[in-house]
Design an enzyme around this catalytic site. Structure first.
Site, PDB file in Angstrom:
ATOM      1  CB  THR A  28      38.617  45.797  32.649  1.00 44.05           C
ATOM      2  OG1 THR A  28      38.897  47.132  33.076  1.00 44.05           O
ATOM      3  CG2 THR A  28      39.115  45.616  31.223  1.00 44.05           C
ATOM      4  CB  THR A  31      31.337  39.661  32.494  1.00 43.87           C
ATOM      5  OG1 THR A  31      31.684  38.476  31.765  1.00 43.87           O
ATOM      6  CG2 THR A  31      30.130  39.365  33.375  1.00 43.87           C
ATOM      7  N   GLY A  81      34.554  41.262  36.401  1.00 41.45           N
ATOM      8  CA  GLY A  81      34.490  39.894  35.928  1.00 41.45           C
ATOM      9  C   GLY A  81      35.692  39.086  36.383  1.00 41.45           C
ATOM     10  CB  ALA A  82      36.665  36.240  37.574  1.00 45.68           C
ATOM     11  CD  GLU A 102      40.692  43.733  35.908  1.00 44.85           C
ATOM     12  OE1 GLU A 102      39.817  43.700  35.030  1.00 44.85           O
ATOM     13  OE2 GLU A 102      41.478  42.778  36.124  1.00 44.85           O
TER      14      GLU A 102
END
Length: 227
Positions: A28, A31, A81-82, A102
């Protein structure tokens, strides 16, 4: 490349890791959206497991066949992403309020790849406020217990309820998000354990020992990082 171009490059690089027949966790965020688009463009025979309703809607609109965690017991590869990537690929995630789903998808995966732009790399986690998902019932008292847990880790900060358009942000699970502006997290594992012990806390945004590799977009191209 600017940050958005770096995100796109890392997402496209991750899409090349997918093979037909795979079950793929779909992350989510901005990116991860580049990854989903690049994956759809390859037109592979895969089953996607989305980590949020927003990702599910995007993937469906692009023709990706979807399944749900539960009926799907094991995931071959998850790409996500992060918000921060620290040493040993320790992560802060949850800026998009999807941290619980996630983490459930990540923990069901054989391999996890994190994608990001160069600004997400940090020497120490904590500049990005740490998201903490809590049940809505009695959340004000849960926040006080979170303060105690933070104090035990020498973090004298008070988490703030996440608000958007004048209303508390609700996750896809109907929970609320508190953000703790820790500044600098000296011992992420200690903090992770302390927060998980708080009644009312559903999950936190520290993703530790979960990422197998990071693909980071830079001005010179995509670089690969390992723990």
């Amino acid at each position: 490349m600017d940050a958005d171009a770096q995100k796109k490059a890392s997402g496209e690089a991750a899409a090349q890791l997918v093979e037909s027949g795979m079950v793929v966790g779909l992350g989510t965020g901005s990116t991860a959206a580049w990854f989903v688009k690049a994956l759809a463009a390859r037109k592979l025979d895969i089953l996607g497991v989305p980590t949020s309703l927003a990702t599910a809607n995007l993937a469906q609109s692009l023709g990706i066949r979807l399944g749900e965690l539960g009926p799907v017991k094991s995931i071959d590869l998850t790409v996500d992403g992060a918000d921060e990537i620290g040493p040993a690929l320790a992560l802060i995630k949850g800026g998009g309020a999807a941290l619980l789903r996630e983490k459930l998808v990540w923990e069901a995966s054989k391999r996890c790849v994190v994608i990001a732009d160069a600004e997400k790399r940090v020497a120490k986690l904590g500049k990005f406020p740490l998201p903490i998902e809590v049940v809505a019932f009695g959340h004000e008292t849960t926040m006080l217990r979170i303060c105690d847990a933070l104090s035990e880790c020498d973090l004298g900060v008070a988490p703030r309820l996440r608000i958007k358009d004048g209303e508390p942000v609700k996750t896809d699970n109907g929970n609320l998000i508190y953000d703790a502006a820790c500044g600098r997290i000296e011992d992420p594992a200690l903090l992770a354990d302390a927060l998980k012990s708080v009644t009312g806390v559903v999950e936190h945004g520290l993703f530790l020992d979960l990422a197998d590799v990071a693909l980071v977009g830079t001005a010179d191209g995509v670089v690969t990082l390992e723990p």
